[in-house]
Write a protein that holds these residues in place. Structure first.
Motif, short mmCIF file in Angstrom:
data_model
loop_
_atom_site.label_atom_id
_atom_site.label_comp_id
_atom_site.label_asym_id
_atom_site.label_seq_id
_atom_site.Cartn_x
_atom_site.Cartn_y
_atom_site.Cartn_z
N TYR A 271 30.88 2.88 -85.31
CA TYR A 271 32.29 2.07 -85.20
C TYR A 271 32.88 1.76 -86.38
O TYR A 271 33.94 1.71 -86.56
N TYR B 194 40.89 5.77 -79.88
CA TYR B 194 41.40 4.47 -79.69
C TYR B 194 42.84 4.01 -80.45
O TYR B 194 43.61 3.66 -80.01
N GLY C 148 35.67 -7.06 -75.61
CA GLY C 148 35.20 -5.82 -75.05
C GLY C 148 34.64 -5.95 -73.56
O GLY C 148 33.75 -5.37 -73.08
N ARG C 149 35.34 -6.57 -72.75
CA ARG C 149 34.84 -6.99 -71.28
C ARG C 149 35.16 -5.47 -70.58
O ARG C 149 34.32 -5.35 -69.87
N LYS C 150 36.19 -4.71 -70.67
CA LYS C 150 36.34 -3.45 -69.93
C LYS C 150 35.66 -2.37 -70.60
O LYS C 150 35.27 -1.36 -69.95
N ASP C 151 35.29 -2.38 -71.97
CA ASP C 151 34.77 -1.44 -72.87
C ASP C 151 34.22 -1.83 -73.97
O ASP C 151 34.83 -2.11 -74.92
N THR C 152 32.67 -1.99 -73.94
CA THR C 152 32.11 -2.72 -74.97
C THR C 152 32.25 -1.99 -76.15
O THR C 152 32.37 -2.61 -77.40
N GLY C 153 32.18 -0.49 -76.28
CA GLY C 153 32.10 0.20 -77.35
C GLY C 153 33.35 0.19 -78.16
O GLY C 153 33.96 -0.26 -79.42
N LYS C 154 34.71 -0.07 -77.28
CA LYS C 154 35.86 -0.07 -77.67
C LYS C 154 36.07 -1.68 -78.32
O LYS C 154 36.73 -1.64 -79.39
N ILE D 268 42.90 -4.47 -78.60
CA ILE D 268 42.15 -4.13 -77.37
C ILE D 268 43.14 -3.81 -76.08
O ILE D 268 42.98 -2.97 -75.22
#
Length: 645
Positions: free
Chosen positions: A261, A394, A511-517, A555
């Motif tokens: 990251y 992103y 990061g609820r919908k996309d932890t990596g993001k 995000i």
């Protein structure tokens, strides 16, 4: 402290005639401290002087052991110091410097503010204490095994601790799949050669590698470039000061999850060469073997026959044993294998520090030939991009959705109307001052006409009551103008920098919908401390709260950021840090930013907006003024000079 330009290293001094140098053997190495001295002391017995010895202090990180032959330009005595005098050790491929210590002055640029730093080996008690404090904050009770050498970043700023970051260098791990893939072919390299990367070659050539074991930056100073600075100095340090088994290193390497990251090592010149395997395929088998041979292996370690990687393995065995005992099971191998095949939240948590997932691995050549080798073979194997490059996706997502047209305000006037009940007391005011309570109007601003351009950073400033907050609410659509027109682009997506109200861990919010993001954007804004991922918003410092709010804007993909009362509760250092971060990020992702503050002079140089809108109130003849950033800064400096005189 030595300046980089004036620091003399042993490599600049001819060492081809060893007969002219004083030669001594290290008879003892003492790690103890006595009095005000700090470091480790080596007792030297000079050749030709068998009856006399001298004790010389070297840094804790000095790569020297009992029995080593060292050289100096003249026999050392108690008047010599590790900060100034030369002591070096002969290696198979050159000379490694023990002293003078590595100590270089540099600067960390934070907007208009330059923070002086010294990157140095630890040579004082306060440096060691600061290093330990940062280690305990970040790693808690996790220890480094084997030889390691920390460099610390020291500052004298009164609002910061003396040590604001460090990088720890250590011996390389014996097994590493990406390294093997790069080196497993015929290789000729600066006096060493192999046909394939076999176990026998590894045993002989592993000293050519040095590993970045840790790179830690003060939590309030993350994402400002200090990590890159530390890697750059670590590179110079290992070229001159590191040796293992009397070999100077040819390669610097690092494996870390965070590099998925935050690509700070790439910015320092390191190259992604693949993913490590982790230990999930072999850890159960390893633990069964270790358990069966634990007593013998412990005795060998105490005898000094094995160290480093086996220390790590026995530490894993201890943690796995505790986990198994706590679960009520008996067989370590079966328990670990079952958790790998069908993991549970509690079971995986109990095996923290035991199980290792694949990690990105980076390498760097420390000389021209080694650097060329890594570059060519990485290209030949089609290793074209690192995991951190996913972050560009992103960034592009926000950039592609940037505003397509300006925001236009045409003759915008806003006033508030309110009513007051007529009472005996209010009627007295009404009669005395000849006002009417039937219709009270409070003008905020009038005839405001200007444009906010796509990807512009605009600061709105002025005295209290001139309409800064009102203007932001109008842009957000929470208020409507009394008269005039506000034209917004069709693709506008407004983001307000507001506190996070839920009590969930940050990563579950951001990061609820996309932890990596979520981890990527948290790292970009400077929330790269793992423990911060699981803290709620209320547990953060004021500076970290701003960063968390900024990560949430990113995000969500907002293309218009509205920020009110900017940095009102932050200290000067964090204000500059955050201003620079917002400016850098906003221009990187192409968003439009409107920031309101009653005192823009605190951050204007660090933020360096495109323009400044000065609101002067509805009673002024000209109710507003628009200046360039440079013109506003010039006005502020002129006023400061007037006040000073």
């Amino acid at each position: 402290m030595n300046d980089l330009a004036s620091q003399v290293t042993f490599s600049q001094v001819p060492l081809n005639n060893l007969d002219n140098l004083a030669q001594a053997q290290v008879s003892t190495v003492n790690w103890g401290r006595r009095g005000g001295e700090f470091g480790k002391k080596i007792r030297l017995r000079y050749v030709g002087q068998p009856d006399s010895t001298v004790v010389f202090r070297v840094p804790r990180s000095a790569c020297v052991t009992k029995g080593d032959i060292v050289y100096s330009y003249a026999p050392l005595d108690e008047t010599f110091s590790m900060e100034q005098d030369y002591l070096f050790i002969e290696c198979e491929n050159g000379f490694a410097q023990l002293t003078p210590i590595y100590c270089v002055e540099t600067d960390l640029q934070i907007g208009d503010f330059s923070l002086p730093l010294t990157i140095t080996e630890i040579s004082r008690q306060d440096e060691f204490d600061g290093y330990i404090a940062l280690t305990q904050y970040h790693y808690r009770d996790k220890m480094l095994f084997g030889r390691h050498a920390p460099l610390v970043a020291v500052t004298c700023h009164p609002m910061l601790p003396n040590v604001i970051g460090y990088i720890d260098l250590a011996t390389a791990f014996f097994v590493n799949t990406p390294r093997r893939n790069i080196l497993d072919e015929p290789t000729r390299l600066n006096g060493v050669a192999w046909e394939s990367w076999t176990k026998d070659v590894i045993r002989k050539r592993i000293p050519l590698f040095v590993r970045i074991a840790r790179c830690v930056v003060h939590p309030e100073l993350r994402s400002m470039g200090l990590g890159r600075i530390l890697v750059e100095h670590a590179t110079e340090f290992v070229k001159t000061h590191w040796q293992s088994a009397h070999w100077k290193p040819y390669f610097l390497e690092i494996s870390a999850d965070m590099l998925r990251y935050i690509p700070f090592v790439e910015k320092a010149g390191m190259i992604f060469v693949g993913e490590t395997e982790g230990n999930l395929k072999r850890i159960a088998k390893d633990l069964r073997y270790l358990k069966a041979n634990e007593e013998r292996l412990q005795k060998e370690i105490f005898k000094g026959e094995v160290f480093g990687i086996l220390d790590t393995k026995l530490s894993q065995l201890e943690k796995a044993t505790i986990a198994v005992n706590g679960s009520g099971e008996q067989n370590i191998g079966q328990f670990v294998a079952r958790q790998i095949a069908n993991p549970t939240l509690d079971g995986w948590a109990k095996l923290a520090g035991v199980l290792s997932l694949p990690k990105p691995h980076y390498m760097m050549g420390l000389n021209e030939e080694a650097a060329e080798l890594i570059t060519q073979r990485a290209l030949a194997q089609n290793i074209s991009s690192s995991p951190a490059q996913a972050g560009q996706v992103y960034v592009d997502q926000i950039y592609k959705s940037r505003l397509q047209q300006p925001i236009r305000l045409e003759n915008v006037t806003y006033q508030t109307e309110f009513s007051v009940p007529r009472t005996e007391i209010t009627h007295q005011i009404e009669r005395a001052f000849e006002i009417s309570l039937d219709s009270l109007v409070q003008p905020i601003f009038k005839n405001l006409s200007f444009e906010i351009f796509p990807s512009e950073i605009l600061v709105v400033t002025g005295l209290s009551g001139t309409g800064k907050t009102t203007l932001l609410q109008l842009l957000a659509g929470k208020l409507s103008p009394t008269s005039g027109v506000i034209s917004l682009p069709d693709n506008i997506k407004v983001g307000l920098l507001n506190p996070i109200s839920v009590s969930k861990p940050l990563i579950e919010v951001i990061g609820r919908k996309d932890t990596g993001k979520g981890i990527y954007w948290m790292g970009v804004v400077g929330l790269s401390e793992p423990y911060l991922y699981v803290k709620p918003f209320t547990a953060l410092s004021a500076g970290q709260k701003y960063r968390a709010m900024l990560a949430r804007l990113l995000i969500r993909g907002a293309n218009l950021w509205l920020i009110d009362e900017f940095c009102e509760n932050l200290d000067a250092v964090n204000t500059r840090l955050l201003s620079q971060k917002i400016a850098t990020l906003a221009r990187k992702v192409g968003v439009t930013v409107v920031i309101a503050s009653s005192d823009a002079s605190r951050f204007i140089k660090s933020l360096h907006p495109d323009r400044v809108l000065i609101l002067k109130g509805a009673t002024a003849t000209n109710g507003y003024e628009v200046l360039t950033s440079d013109d506003f800064i010039a006005q502020v400096e002129l006023q400061n000079n007037v006040n000073a005189s």
